[in-house]
Motif scaffolding. Structure first.
Motif, PDB file in Angstrom:
ATOM      1  N   ARG A  55       0.785  -1.298   0.044  1.00 25.15           N
ATOM      2  CA  ARG A  55       0.021   0.023   0.007  1.00 25.15           C
ATOM      3  C   ARG A  55       0.951   1.321   0.087  1.00 25.15           C
ATOM      4  O   ARG A  55       1.971   1.300   0.676  1.00 25.15           O
ATOM      5  CB  ARG A  55      -0.902   0.038   1.310  1.00 25.15           C
ATOM      6  CG  ARG A  55      -0.285  -0.011   2.671  1.00 25.15           C
ATOM      7  CD  ARG A  55      -1.277   0.751   3.500  1.00 25.15           C
ATOM      8  NE  ARG A  55      -1.166   2.224   3.235  1.00 25.15           N
ATOM      9  CZ  ARG A  55      -2.363   3.090   3.554  1.00 25.15           C
ATOM     10  NH1 ARG A  55      -3.418   2.520   3.993  1.00 25.15           N
ATOM     11  NH2 ARG A  55      -2.634   4.321   2.909  1.00 25.15           N
ATOM     12  N   LYS A  60      -3.395  12.273  -0.990  1.00 20.50           N
ATOM     13  CA  LYS A  60      -3.880  12.060   0.727  1.00 20.50           C
ATOM     14  C   LYS A  60      -4.775  12.985   0.888  1.00 20.50           C
ATOM     15  O   LYS A  60      -4.929  14.513   0.962  1.00 20.50           O
ATOM     16  CB  LYS A  60      -2.768  12.219   1.701  1.00 20.50           C
ATOM     17  CG  LYS A  60      -1.570  11.392   1.577  1.00 20.50           C
ATOM     18  CD  LYS A  60      -1.789   9.794   1.800  1.00 20.50           C
ATOM     19  CE  LYS A  60      -2.713   9.338   3.188  1.00 20.50           C
ATOM     20  NZ  LYS A  60      -2.877   7.948   2.989  1.00 20.50           N
ATOM     21  N   GLU A  94      -4.783   5.075  -2.780  1.00 19.66           N
ATOM     22  CA  GLU A  94      -6.218   5.732  -2.745  1.00 19.66           C
ATOM     23  C   GLU A  94      -6.393   6.974  -3.972  1.00 19.66           C
ATOM     24  O   GLU A  94      -5.231   7.495  -4.553  1.00 19.66           O
ATOM     25  CB  GLU A  94      -6.245   6.575  -1.518  1.00 19.66           C
ATOM     26  CG  GLU A  94      -7.629   7.293  -1.548  1.00 19.66           C
ATOM     27  CD  GLU A  94      -8.298   7.729   0.052  1.00 19.66           C
ATOM     28  OE1 GLU A  94      -7.243   7.393   0.987  1.00 19.66           O
ATOM     29  OE2 GLU A  94      -9.119   8.374   0.129  1.00 19.66           O
ATOM     30  N   GLN A 120      -7.870   2.641  -4.385  1.00 17.92           N
ATOM     31  CA  GLN A 120      -8.408   2.470  -3.309  1.00 17.92           C
ATOM     32  C   GLN A 120      -9.516   3.654  -2.934  1.00 17.92           C
ATOM     33  O   GLN A 120      -9.213   5.008  -3.156  1.00 17.92           O
ATOM     34  CB  GLN A 120      -7.472   2.666  -2.274  1.00 17.92           C
ATOM     35  CG  GLN A 120      -7.814   2.716  -0.647  1.00 17.92           C
ATOM     36  CD  GLN A 120      -6.663   2.579   0.095  1.00 17.92           C
ATOM     37  OE1 GLN A 120      -5.672   1.952  -0.002  1.00 17.92           O
ATOM     38  NE2 GLN A 120      -6.761   3.540   1.328  1.00 17.92           N
ATOM     39  N   GLY A 122     -11.184   5.692  -0.312  1.00 18.94           N
ATOM     40  CA  GLY A 122     -11.137   5.910   0.996  1.00 18.94           C
ATOM     41  C   GLY A 122     -12.289   6.237   1.844  1.00 18.94           C
ATOM     42  O   GLY A 122     -13.267   6.603   1.250  1.00 18.94           O
ATOM     43  N   THR A 123     -12.529   6.272   3.080  1.00 14.23           N
ATOM     44  CA  THR A 123     -13.662   6.138   3.989  1.00 14.23           C
ATOM     45  C   THR A 123     -14.193   7.440   3.797  1.00 14.23           C
ATOM     46  O   THR A 123     -15.583   7.786   3.744  1.00 14.23           O
ATOM     47  CB  THR A 123     -13.387   5.950   5.439  1.00 14.23           C
ATOM     48  OG1 THR A 123     -14.760   5.762   5.930  1.00 14.23           O
ATOM     49  CG2 THR A 123     -12.668   7.022   6.126  1.00 14.23           C
ATOM     50  N   ARG A 124     -13.679   8.690   3.601  1.00 14.10           N
ATOM     51  CA  ARG A 124     -14.001  10.174   3.237  1.00 14.10           C
ATOM     52  C   ARG A 124     -14.772  10.084   1.865  1.00 14.10           C
ATOM     53  O   ARG A 124     -15.686  10.865   1.803  1.00 14.10           O
ATOM     54  CB  ARG A 124     -13.083  11.038   3.460  1.00 14.10           C
ATOM     55  CG  ARG A 124     -12.560  11.211   4.899  1.00 14.10           C
ATOM     56  CD  ARG A 124     -11.266  11.786   5.104  1.00 14.10           C
ATOM     57  NE  ARG A 124     -10.752  11.467   6.314  1.00 14.10           N
ATOM     58  CZ  ARG A 124     -10.037  10.462   6.920  1.00 14.10           C
ATOM     59  NH1 ARG A 124      -9.866   9.469   6.078  1.00 14.10           N
ATOM     60  NH2 ARG A 124      -9.716  10.498   7.951  1.00 14.10           N
ATOM     61  N   LYS A 146     -13.421   1.174   0.911  1.00 11.80           N
ATOM     62  CA  LYS A 146     -13.452   1.460   2.450  1.00 11.80           C
ATOM     63  C   LYS A 146     -14.701   1.796   2.951  1.00 11.80           C
ATOM     64  O   LYS A 146     -15.165   2.730   2.516  1.00 11.80           O
ATOM     65  CB  LYS A 146     -12.355   2.003   2.904  1.00 11.80           C
ATOM     66  CG  LYS A 146     -10.834   1.424   2.443  1.00 11.80           C
ATOM     67  CD  LYS A 146      -9.758   2.496   3.034  1.00 11.80           C
ATOM     68  CE  LYS A 146      -8.939   1.832   4.361  1.00 11.80           C
ATOM     69  NZ  LYS A 146      -7.921   2.483   4.789  1.00 11.80           N
ATOM     70  N   ARG A 176     -12.377  -0.809   8.366  1.00 10.58           N
ATOM     71  CA  ARG A 176     -11.490   0.005   8.746  1.00 10.58           C
ATOM     72  C   ARG A 176     -11.929   0.911  10.348  1.00 10.58           C
ATOM     73  O   ARG A 176     -11.078   1.744  10.595  1.00 10.58           O
ATOM     74  CB  ARG A 176     -10.811   1.145   7.877  1.00 10.58           C
ATOM     75  CG  ARG A 176     -11.865   1.855   6.805  1.00 10.58           C
ATOM     76  CD  ARG A 176     -12.301   3.049   7.623  1.00 10.58           C
ATOM     77  NE  ARG A 176     -11.653   4.025   8.025  1.00 10.58           N
ATOM     78  CZ  ARG A 176     -11.519   4.974   8.841  1.00 10.58           C
ATOM     79  NH1 ARG A 176     -12.556   4.982   9.715  1.00 10.58           N
ATOM     80  NH2 ARG A 176     -10.737   5.695   8.703  1.00 10.58           N
ATOM     81  N   HIS A 212      -5.951   1.834  10.713  1.00 12.49           N
ATOM     82  CA  HIS A 212      -6.844   2.866  10.625  1.00 12.49           C
ATOM     83  C   HIS A 212      -7.950   2.685  11.786  1.00 12.49           C
ATOM     84  O   HIS A 212      -8.451   3.652  12.231  1.00 12.49           O
ATOM     85  CB  HIS A 212      -7.375   3.414   9.573  1.00 12.49           C
ATOM     86  CG  HIS A 212      -6.299   3.910   8.613  1.00 12.49           C
ATOM     87  ND1 HIS A 212      -5.639   3.064   7.661  1.00 12.49           N
ATOM     88  CD2 HIS A 212      -5.782   5.196   8.478  1.00 12.49           C
ATOM     89  CE1 HIS A 212      -4.714   3.924   7.136  1.00 12.49           C
ATOM     90  NE2 HIS A 212      -4.695   5.269   7.559  1.00 12.49           N
TER      91      HIS A 212
HETATM   92  C1  PEP Z   1      -5.608   5.258   4.245  1.00 16.92           C
HETATM   93  O1  PEP Z   1      -5.916   4.002   3.866  1.00 16.92           O
HETATM   94  O2  PEP Z   1      -4.496   5.600   3.993  1.00 16.92           O
HETATM   95  C2  PEP Z   1      -6.910   5.973   4.493  1.00 16.92           C
HETATM   96  C3  PEP Z   1      -6.719   7.185   4.567  1.00 16.92           C
HETATM   97  O3  PEP Z   1      -7.492   5.249   5.027  1.00 16.92           O
HETATM   98  P1  PEP Z   1      -9.152   5.586   5.644  1.00 16.92           P
HETATM   99  O4  PEP Z   1      -9.908   6.137   4.268  1.00 16.92           O
HETATM  100  O5  PEP Z   1      -9.721   4.419   6.003  1.00 16.92           O
HETATM  101  O6  PEP Z   1      -9.187   6.638   6.424  1.00 16.92           O
END
Ligand code: PEP
Ligand code: MN
Length: 280
Positions: A55, A60, A94, A120, A122-124, A146, A176, A212
């Protein structure tokens, strides 16, 4: 309505690796890509441990606009080259918007495809429907979805329907941890008991992300970090993939340093995980 994630063929192949409800892979590496030296040290260590999946975050999504936002496209050429050099076959990365998919595709082509990418969500972005449609309407890359940190399981499964209904059924569902109004001694409330639930409701392989979920390296009375314990619970529950963060020098990490395993801890983590998986 349609329910594509119930009827997708069970599992898929990518980069010569199998992903289904019986397969198992550890995707380890940096939260945020920083230097070529750190990336090289991680890929070399993973290769020594027999791991070909990683990963790495280039884009970010940060809670504060003043925090490091990732190197973005600029790091992709050297990142892919170093991955290829160490035989890393898939990197979970991500994406925050559709143009990131194009950037990854173009840089991979330019580099001669030395590695593969799993996109990926992400949760957001768990309910960013336009982004879900974008990863769903391409078939080049599989998708690691996620769970939304404040969403019901049903809402997150519907988000996977968005991906599948676009035509891409190569999806992995990742737990997560979730936010809770009751608070939690960890960064999030660990929800790994939902692994078998997702397997029952869908045909998707299930990933757990202890980094996480726990969010720190607090150590349990038996000497093992809570991250190890949470991960073990996920493995025992039948997880098909683990997403875990490590860093050769966690103090200098540009993101999520407090939860990053050192490379020595990573080696122990891999060893312990193998033992637990074989025992269950
Ligand atoms: C990540 O995997 O770096 C991350 C930001 O995870 P999450 O979206 O689950 O917060
Ligand atoms: Mn992180």
């Amino acid at each position: 309505g349609r329910h594509d994630i119930d009827v997708v063929p069970i599992g898929f192949e990518y980069q010569g690796l199998r992903f289904d409800q019986d397969s198992f892979h550890i995707f380890a590496g940096l939260c945020a890509v920083d230097t070529p030296e750190h990336v090289e040290e991680i890929f070399r260590t993973l290769a020594e441990l027999g791991i070909v999946t990683a990963r790495m975050g280039a884009y970010k999504p940060r809670t504060s606009p003043y925090d490091f936002q990732g190197h973005g496209r600029d790091c992709l050429p050297w990142l892919f080259e170093i991955a290829g050099k160490h035989g890393i076959k898939v990197i979970a990365m991500e994406v925050l918007k559709e143009s990131h998919i194009d950037e990854i595709f173009e840089e991979l082509e330019k580099a001669g495809k030395p590695t593969g990418i799993m996109l990926q969500i992400g949760t957001r972005n768990a309910q960013n429907f336009e982004l879900l449609k974008a990863v769903g309407s391409q078939k080049e890359f599989p998708v690691l979805y996620k769970r939304g940190m404040g969403l019901t399981l049903e809402e997150s499964l519907n988000a996977c329907e968005y991906i599948a209904s676009g035509g891409n059924r190569n999806i992995i569902f990742c737990l997560r941890g979730v936010k809770s109004h009751l608070g939690s001694p960890h960064r999030n409330l660990v929800d790994f008991a939902h692994v078998p639930v997702i397997k029952r409701l869908t045909r998707l392989p299930v990933c757990v992300d202890p980094s996480h979920s726990v969010g720190s390296k607090e150590v349990a009375p038996d000497g093992l970090p809570d991250i190890f314990h949470a991960s073990a619970q996920g493995v025992i529950a039948g997880a098909n993939m683990i997403l875990v963060e490590c860093h050769p020098d966690p103090q200098t990490a540009l993101c999520d340093g407090p939860q990053a395993l050192t490379m020595e801890e990573m080696a122990k983590f891999v060893e312990d995980t193998k033992i637990i998986r074989e025992a269950y």
